[in-house]
Design a protein around this motif. Structure first.
Motif, short mmCIF file in Angstrom:
data_model
loop_
_atom_site.label_atom_id
_atom_site.label_comp_id
_atom_site.label_asym_id
_atom_site.label_seq_id
_atom_site.Cartn_x
_atom_site.Cartn_y
_atom_site.Cartn_z
N TYR A 101 16.31 4.38 -4.16
CA TYR A 101 15.48 4.29 -2.95
C TYR A 101 14.01 4.50 -3.29
CZ TYR A 101 14.10 4.70 1.92
OH TYR A 101 13.51 4.50 3.14
N ILE A 102 13.71 5.43 -4.21
CA ILE A 102 12.33 5.63 -4.65
C ILE A 102 11.80 4.34 -5.29
CG2 ILE A 102 10.81 6.88 -6.24
CD1 ILE A 102 11.65 8.54 -3.85
N VAL A 103 12.61 3.70 -6.12
CA VAL A 103 12.21 2.45 -6.76
C VAL A 103 11.90 1.39 -5.70
CG1 VAL A 103 12.97 0.53 -8.23
CG2 VAL A 103 13.46 2.90 -8.89
N ARG A 104 12.78 1.27 -4.70
CA ARG A 104 12.57 0.25 -3.67
C ARG A 104 11.34 0.55 -2.82
NH1 ARG A 104 16.57 0.04 0.03
NH2 ARG A 104 17.76 1.85 -0.70
N LEU A 105 11.07 1.84 -2.57
CA LEU A 105 9.86 2.20 -1.84
C LEU A 105 8.62 1.81 -2.63
CD1 LEU A 105 10.65 5.74 -0.35
CD2 LEU A 105 10.16 3.68 0.96
N ARG A 137 0.83 -1.20 0.00
CA ARG A 137 0.00 0.00 0.00
C ARG A 137 0.87 1.25 0.00
NH1 ARG A 137 -3.89 -0.07 4.83
NH2 ARG A 137 -4.46 1.94 3.94
N LEU A 138 1.98 1.24 0.72
CA LEU A 138 2.87 2.39 0.73
C LEU A 138 3.40 2.66 -0.66
CD1 LEU A 138 4.59 4.59 2.08
CD2 LEU A 138 6.27 2.81 2.65
N GLY A 139 3.91 1.62 -1.32
CA GLY A 139 4.45 1.79 -2.66
C GLY A 139 3.41 2.22 -3.67
N THR A 140 2.23 1.59 -3.62
CA THR A 140 1.15 1.93 -4.55
C THR A 140 0.69 3.36 -4.36
OG1 THR A 140 0.40 -0.37 -4.59
CG2 THR A 140 -1.16 1.31 -5.31
N THR A 141 0.56 3.76 -3.11
CA THR A 141 0.10 5.12 -2.81
C THR A 141 1.10 6.15 -3.31
OG1 THR A 141 -1.07 4.29 -0.86
CG2 THR A 141 -0.68 6.66 -0.98
N LEU A 142 2.38 5.91 -3.10
CA LEU A 142 3.40 6.83 -3.59
C LEU A 142 3.35 6.96 -5.11
CD1 LEU A 142 6.51 5.92 -1.40
CD2 LEU A 142 5.22 8.07 -1.37
N ARG A 143 3.15 5.84 -5.81
CA ARG A 143 3.08 5.89 -7.27
C ARG A 143 1.87 6.71 -7.73
NH1 ARG A 143 4.53 0.46 -6.88
NH2 ARG A 143 2.39 -0.21 -7.29
N VAL A 144 0.74 6.51 -7.07
CA VAL A 144 -0.47 7.26 -7.44
C VAL A 144 -0.24 8.76 -7.25
CG1 VAL A 144 -2.86 7.74 -6.77
CG2 VAL A 144 -2.08 5.37 -7.00
N TRP A 145 0.33 9.15 -6.12
CA TRP A 145 0.57 10.57 -5.86
C TRP A 145 1.62 11.14 -6.80
CZ3 TRP A 145 0.66 9.66 0.14
CH2 TRP A 145 -0.66 9.69 0.62
N ARG A 146 2.63 10.35 -7.14
CA ARG A 146 3.65 10.82 -8.08
C ARG A 146 3.05 11.03 -9.47
NH1 ARG A 146 6.84 8.01 -11.51
NH2 ARG A 146 6.49 5.98 -10.50
N ASP A 147 2.21 10.10 -9.89
CA ASP A 147 1.63 10.16 -11.23
C ASP A 147 0.65 11.31 -11.42
OD1 ASP A 147 3.08 7.97 -12.02
OD2 ASP A 147 1.45 6.53 -11.69
N VAL A 156 11.64 9.57 9.25
CA VAL A 156 10.76 10.73 9.36
C VAL A 156 11.17 11.80 8.35
CG1 VAL A 156 10.06 12.63 10.87
CG2 VAL A 156 10.20 10.30 11.77
N GLU A 157 12.50 12.01 8.21
CA GLU A 157 12.98 13.04 7.28
C GLU A 157 12.59 12.73 5.85
OE1 GLU A 157 15.17 13.27 11.00
OE2 GLU A 157 14.81 11.61 9.62
N VAL A 158 12.70 11.45 5.46
CA VAL A 158 12.35 11.07 4.09
C VAL A 158 10.85 11.23 3.86
CG1 VAL A 158 12.18 9.11 2.50
CG2 VAL A 158 14.31 9.55 3.72
N VAL A 159 10.04 10.78 4.81
CA VAL A 159 8.59 10.91 4.66
C VAL A 159 8.17 12.37 4.59
CG1 VAL A 159 6.36 10.47 5.78
CG2 VAL A 159 8.11 8.68 5.74
N ALA A 160 8.78 13.21 5.41
CA ALA A 160 8.47 14.64 5.37
C ALA A 160 8.84 15.24 4.02
CB ALA A 160 9.20 15.37 6.49
N ALA A 161 10.00 14.83 3.48
CA ALA A 161 10.43 15.35 2.17
C ALA A 161 9.49 14.88 1.07
CB ALA A 161 11.86 14.89 1.89
N LEU A 162 9.07 13.63 1.10
CA LEU A 162 8.15 13.12 0.09
C LEU A 162 6.80 13.84 0.15
CD1 LEU A 162 8.89 9.29 0.35
CD2 LEU A 162 9.49 10.81 -1.55
N ALA A 163 6.30 14.05 1.37
CA ALA A 163 5.03 14.75 1.53
C ALA A 163 5.13 16.17 0.99
CB ALA A 163 4.62 14.75 2.99
#
Length: 281
Positions: free
Chosen positions: A52-56, A7-17, A66-73
């Motif tokens: 790292y984005i690919v692996r996520l 779900r984490l990976g899928t959600t990130l892809r949806v938001w990126r797209d 926390v730093e990575v999640v904050a940056a992605l958000a």
């Protein structure tokens, strides 16, 4: 593989797209296969590796910091509800109102995308540098080479023994040093009252009080002050000295500070900024 990981990976892809490149200040281009951001673009803007984005997204990395999640958000321009959902998917506690947020609100991000080639850096309430424009990096040095915890203006202005804090990678002379120092201390005082449960701020304050006599004196004197327009001289190693006007703007709802450095159009300083940008490409 656990459902939460996928779900984490899928959600990130949806938001990126769904995020158009133009909304983060990138040219759309004619040869793009996707409407949204490429993985490479998200990685660069968030300050992480493409791998790292690919692996996520593939669920092979499941515990981002926390730093990575904050940056992605921030880069993905998430709403507060979406941001909190991202934290939950990563197994992290969403930041509360009594904790400093490193998120750039969508409104602030839209503002930044329209500032063009202006040197601007965005700081959190504890003066940690969160975002910077390409012109900022060309003028002061690329902050991505510095660890996130060291990109702190308080730590750089009031250093303690063993500190490696750095906001500018070359010397910057400040015209109104005392007024600037007082305004920064006043900022930290206000932040400590607003965010009493923020561990990062508490540690910063205690460390600076214990290790920097000038900060401790200003704190003990109850120093107050507001940020006013200042003049700074950047000793740039490639193009020489650059004199800029420095303004600090406050995005009150997000409690962010936007530091903007400009030179008069057509001036020699403006031309030197342009040459610095050209060198950085």
């Amino acid at each position: 593989m656990m459902l939460g990981q996928t779900r984490l990976g899928t959600t990130l892809r949806v938001w990126r797209d769904r995020l158009p490149p133009a909304q983060v200040g990138l040219p759309a281009g004619r040869s793009r296969r996707t409407v949204g951001l490429r993985r490479e673009e998200l990685a660069e803007l968030a300050g992480v590796s493409v791998d790292y984005i690919v692996r996520l997204e593939q669920g092979r990395a499941t515990t981002p910091s926390v730093e990575v999640v904050a940056a992605l958000a921030r880069v993905l321009q998430l709403t507060r509800a979406e941001r909190d959902h991202l934290y939950s998917l990563a197994g992290l506690q969403p930041p509360g109102d009594r904790i400093i947020s490193d998120e750039l609100t969508p409104g602030v991000q839209r503002l930044l995308s329209r500032l063009g080639e202006i040197a601007v850096g965005v700081f959190a309430a504890d003066w940690r540098l969160l975002w910077w424009s390409r012109t900022w990096a060309a003028l002061l040095g690329d902050p991505s080479r510095v660890a996130p915890e060291d990109r702190n203006f308080v730590r750089a202005r009031f250093p303690v023994a063993g500190s490696s804090a750095c906001v500018s990678q070359w010397p910057v002379r400040v015209t109104f040093q005392d007024a600037s120092d007082r305004a920064i201390v006043a900022d930290v005082r206000r932040a400590s009252a607003r965010y009493p449960e923020d561990r990062r701020l508490t540690e910063l304050l205690q460390r600076t009080l214990d290790g920097n006599a000038h900060f401790a004196q200003l704190w003990g004197d109850g120093a107050v002050g507001e940020h006013a327009e200042d003049r700074k001289t950047v000793e740039h190693p490639l193009v020489g000295e650059i004199r800029v006007d420095c303004d600090v703007l406050h995005a009150s709802d997000a409690d962010l500070r936007l530091v903007v450095m400009t030179a008069a159009p057509g001036s020699e300083d403006a031309r030197r900024i342009a040459r610095a940008v050209a060198h950085a490409r």
